[in-house]
Design an enzyme around this catalytic site. Structure first.
Site, PDB file in Angstrom:
ATOM      1  N   ARG A  97      -1.300   7.935  21.184  1.00 52.87           N
ATOM      2  CA  ARG A  97      -2.995   8.740  21.319  1.00 52.87           C
ATOM      3  C   ARG A  97      -3.392   8.509  23.217  1.00 52.87           C
ATOM      4  O   ARG A  97      -3.477  10.015  22.812  1.00 52.87           O
ATOM      5  CB  ARG A  97      -4.074   8.566  21.087  1.00 52.87           C
ATOM      6  CG  ARG A  97      -3.680   8.394  19.148  1.00 52.87           C
ATOM      7  CD  ARG A  97      -4.760   7.494  18.131  1.00 52.87           C
ATOM      8  NE  ARG A  97      -5.006   8.076  17.089  1.00 52.87           N
ATOM      9  CZ  ARG A  97      -6.004   6.693  16.244  1.00 52.87           C
ATOM     10  NH1 ARG A  97      -6.211   6.547  16.320  1.00 52.87           N
ATOM     11  NH2 ARG A  97      -6.182   7.576  14.807  1.00 52.87           N
ATOM     12  N   GLY A 151      -2.767  -1.955   8.258  1.00 53.63           N
ATOM     13  CA  GLY A 151      -4.029  -3.060   7.184  1.00 53.63           C
ATOM     14  C   GLY A 151      -5.227  -3.095   7.984  1.00 53.63           C
ATOM     15  O   GLY A 151      -4.359  -4.078   8.762  1.00 53.63           O
ATOM     16  N   GLY A 154       0.901  -1.628  -0.281  1.00 57.00           N
ATOM     17  CA  GLY A 154       0.322  -0.303   0.157  1.00 57.00           C
ATOM     18  C   GLY A 154       0.693   0.970  -0.133  1.00 57.00           C
ATOM     19  O   GLY A 154       0.391   2.207   0.738  1.00 57.00           O
ATOM     20  N   ASN A 193     -10.355  -8.172   2.589  1.00 52.07           N
ATOM     21  CA  ASN A 193      -9.026  -8.478   3.491  1.00 52.07           C
ATOM     22  C   ASN A 193      -8.244  -9.779   3.510  1.00 52.07           C
ATOM     23  O   ASN A 193      -7.613 -10.081   3.609  1.00 52.07           O
ATOM     24  CB  ASN A 193      -9.238  -7.569   4.173  1.00 52.07           C
ATOM     25  CG  ASN A 193      -9.248  -5.898   4.325  1.00 52.07           C
ATOM     26  OD1 ASN A 193      -8.532  -5.420   3.508  1.00 52.07           O
ATOM     27  ND2 ASN A 193     -10.132  -4.849   4.443  1.00 52.07           N
ATOM     28  N   HIS A 246      -7.497  -3.136  17.377  1.00 52.33           N
ATOM     29  CA  HIS A 246      -6.744  -1.963  17.456  1.00 52.33           C
ATOM     30  C   HIS A 246      -8.230  -1.661  16.962  1.00 52.33           C
ATOM     31  O   HIS A 246      -8.782  -2.234  15.873  1.00 52.33           O
ATOM     32  CB  HIS A 246      -6.088  -2.337  15.973  1.00 52.33           C
ATOM     33  CG  HIS A 246      -6.212  -0.582  15.197  1.00 52.33           C
ATOM     34  ND1 HIS A 246      -6.102   0.328  15.992  1.00 52.33           N
ATOM     35  CD2 HIS A 246      -6.802   0.019  14.671  1.00 52.33           C
ATOM     36  CE1 HIS A 246      -6.318   1.395  15.560  1.00 52.33           C
ATOM     37  NE2 HIS A 246      -6.483   0.848  13.832  1.00 52.33           N
ATOM     38  N   ALA A 292       1.208   3.759  -2.295  1.00 56.04           N
ATOM     39  CA  ALA A 292       1.326   4.639  -2.705  1.00 56.04           C
ATOM     40  C   ALA A 292      -0.149   5.409  -1.953  1.00 56.04           C
ATOM     41  O   ALA A 292      -0.643   6.825  -2.568  1.00 56.04           O
ATOM     42  CB  ALA A 292       0.976   4.262  -3.988  1.00 56.04           C
ATOM     43  N   ASP A 328      -2.424   3.821  18.738  1.00 55.31           N
ATOM     44  CA  ASP A 328      -3.882   3.857  20.311  1.00 55.31           C
ATOM     45  C   ASP A 328      -3.266   4.482  21.397  1.00 55.31           C
ATOM     46  O   ASP A 328      -3.552   5.206  22.350  1.00 55.31           O
ATOM     47  CB  ASP A 328      -3.857   2.925  20.311  1.00 55.31           C
ATOM     48  CG  ASP A 328      -5.017   2.852  18.651  1.00 55.31           C
ATOM     49  OD1 ASP A 328      -5.464   3.254  18.430  1.00 55.31           O
ATOM     50  OD2 ASP A 328      -4.725   1.021  18.257  1.00 55.31           O
ATOM     51  N   GLN A 364      -1.724   7.059   1.804  1.00 53.08           N
ATOM     52  CA  GLN A 364      -1.733   7.380   2.081  1.00 53.08           C
ATOM     53  C   GLN A 364      -0.598   7.493   3.689  1.00 53.08           C
ATOM     54  O   GLN A 364       0.517   8.504   4.329  1.00 53.08           O
ATOM     55  CB  GLN A 364      -2.507   9.495   3.156  1.00 53.08           C
ATOM     56  CG  GLN A 364      -3.903   8.406   3.604  1.00 53.08           C
ATOM     57  CD  GLN A 364      -4.367   9.295   4.836  1.00 53.08           C
ATOM     58  OE1 GLN A 364      -4.349  10.804   4.532  1.00 53.08           O
ATOM     59  NE2 GLN A 364      -5.505   8.739   5.301  1.00 53.08           N
ATOM     60  N   ILE A 365      -0.502   6.597   4.414  1.00 56.19           N
ATOM     61  CA  ILE A 365       0.482   6.229   4.862  1.00 56.19           C
ATOM     62  C   ILE A 365       1.770   5.845   4.603  1.00 56.19           C
ATOM     63  O   ILE A 365       2.702   6.542   5.134  1.00 56.19           O
ATOM     64  CB  ILE A 365      -0.535   5.085   6.308  1.00 56.19           C
ATOM     65  CG1 ILE A 365      -1.135   5.120   6.940  1.00 56.19           C
ATOM     66  CG2 ILE A 365       1.213   4.526   6.769  1.00 56.19           C
ATOM     67  CD1 ILE A 365      -2.041   3.869   7.823  1.00 56.19           C
ATOM     68  N   ARG A 423     -18.982  -5.226   8.400  1.00 56.24           N
ATOM     69  CA  ARG A 423     -18.009  -5.352   9.073  1.00 56.24           C
ATOM     70  C   ARG A 423     -17.371  -6.993   8.596  1.00 56.24           C
ATOM     71  O   ARG A 423     -16.043  -6.776   7.404  1.00 56.24           O
ATOM     72  CB  ARG A 423     -17.719  -5.694  10.963  1.00 56.24           C
ATOM     73  CG  ARG A 423     -16.080  -5.543  11.070  1.00 56.24           C
ATOM     74  CD  ARG A 423     -16.534  -5.352  12.513  1.00 56.24           C
ATOM     75  NE  ARG A 423     -15.549  -5.711  13.020  1.00 56.24           N
ATOM     76  CZ  ARG A 423     -13.858  -4.678  13.434  1.00 56.24           C
ATOM     77  NH1 ARG A 423     -14.187  -3.025  12.457  1.00 56.24           N
ATOM     78  NH2 ARG A 423     -12.933  -5.040  14.396  1.00 56.24           N
TER      79      ARG A 423
END
Ligand code: NAX
Length: 329
Positions: free
Chosen positions: A162, A130, A11, A105, A187, A13, A159, A15-16, A98
């Site tokens: 934060r 992910g 992944g 995934n 998570h 490309a 987490d 944003q993370i 979900r």
């Protein structure tokens, strides 16, 4: 200078990925003396964007960046990798349940688990970001024949970070004074940031912040709902803070930065049955690390009835997720 660490990022490309790659290439994940080789995986439609990111990595002229390889084939991207950061995942679309997210995934992580086992280096370590991260890690581990399950971890460090920042703000101290903050469980919004065992300036956090109603109420919900608050404010989900947390996670685990004496960090790892978390579930635990690939669950902590109840709910959720993907394990 040591030989380069080969790091896969999926992944890449996204944003993370955009925030993460520059941190890795600058030496923040493996230290200032360790060159890195980046092996980046994307889906075919994102390869063009990924080439742009690779051009920018070139343009940053990082002295530690020993090479960049781009691919849309997992086995190619994972060839000889020592560390795999599995960031790429399918986002939850409108109206998607979900269970559908878990299944979609799951397909990505069955394939990537198998590819990691066949192509990765013998010391391979895996950190899954992910979502749903814990269960994706479980699926990858189950499909990586020959690789020990404990090499598969999921990230709960964002987490933890934060939670530390919220406690520091409330206590009016720099965030570095908040230590021993474990995040237990999944998570997801059921996560359990453990303020009972946390310390502020070396003292129990509950002695510094005596407002237990705030700790059990506003503090908990702020941390649990922080992802949503970022989306509401920024119009996009957490990216730089997630990348930063992954740098912390890997640096402590195997980037030469062991946990400080007496402190611990949070990693979602396969449970050995400690604290009543069923064996095999990938759950957040307090761990100590040696910075060289080993972690150990901190034993003997007391969980309050409140925390125990919350942890049970999070573990129940992990079990439901495991049941929903049972055919992929
Ligand atoms: P983006 O949508 O910006 O990027 C994801 C990238 O993954 C895309 O470029 C996409 O093309 C790629 N991708 C999709 N399937 C792939 C596959 N099979 N192989 C390789 N690449 C693939 O999402 P971003 O904001 O970067 O977030 C990535 C993931 O991190 C999401 O699942 C997100 O939910 C999760 N997060 C997890 C966090 C954690 O603490 N564990 C916090 C941050 C983040 O929300």
């Amino acid at each position: 200078m040591s030989s380069p660490v080969r790091v896969a990022v999926t992944g890449a490309a996204g944003q993370i990925g955009y925030a993460l790659l520059f941190r890795i290439a600058s030496g923040q994940m493996f230290g200032p003396d360790t060159p890195v080789e980046l092996r980046l995986l994307e889906v075919p439609p994102a390869l063009g964007a990924l080439e742009g990111v690779a051009m920018e990595l070139d343009d940053a002229a990082f002295p530690l960046l020993a090479g960049i390889e781009l691919s849309d084939q997992a086995e190619t991207a994972f060839a000889g990798v020592n560390v795999a950061c599995l960031v790429g995942a399918k986002p939850r679309g409108p109206g998607m349940e979900r269970a559908d997210l878990l299944k979609d995934n799951g397909k990505i992580f069955t394939g990537q688990g198998a590819a990691l086992a066949s192509a990765g280096a013998s010391d391979l370590k895996v950190a899954v970001v992910g979502n749903p991260a814990n269960t994706n890690a479980l699926i990858a581990a189950a499909n990586a024949e020959g690789l020990p399950a404990e090499r598969f971890t999921a990230m709960v460090r964002l987490d933890e970070n934060r939670a530390k920042s919220q406690l520091a703000k409330k206590a009016g101290v720099p965030v570095a004074e908040v230590t021993n903050l474990a995040v237990w469980g999944n998570h997801s919004p059921t996560m359990v940031p453990d303020f009972d065992n946390a310390r502020i300036g070396g003292r129990p956090a509950t002695e510094v912040i005596t407002d237990r109603e705030w700790l059990e109420g506003e503090f908990l919900t702020t941390v649990q709902q922080r992802g949503k608050a970022i989306i509401d404010a920024r119009g996009a989900s957490s990216a730089a803070s997630a990348a930063s947390a992954l740098v912390d996670h890997v640096a402590n685990w195997c980037g030469g930065k062991p946990t400080a004496d007496g402190d611990w960090v949070s990693m979602a790892i396969p449970s050995d049955g400690s604290y009543g978390v069923p064996e095999g579930l990938i759950s957040g635990f307090p761990v100590t690390t040696d910075g060289n690939g080993t972690y150990e669950i901190v034993q003997g902590l007391e969980l309050s009835d409140f925390a125990q109840q919350k942890l049970q709910a999070s573990v129940d959720e992990l079990q439901q997720e495991r049941d929903a993907v049972a055919d992929m394990l």
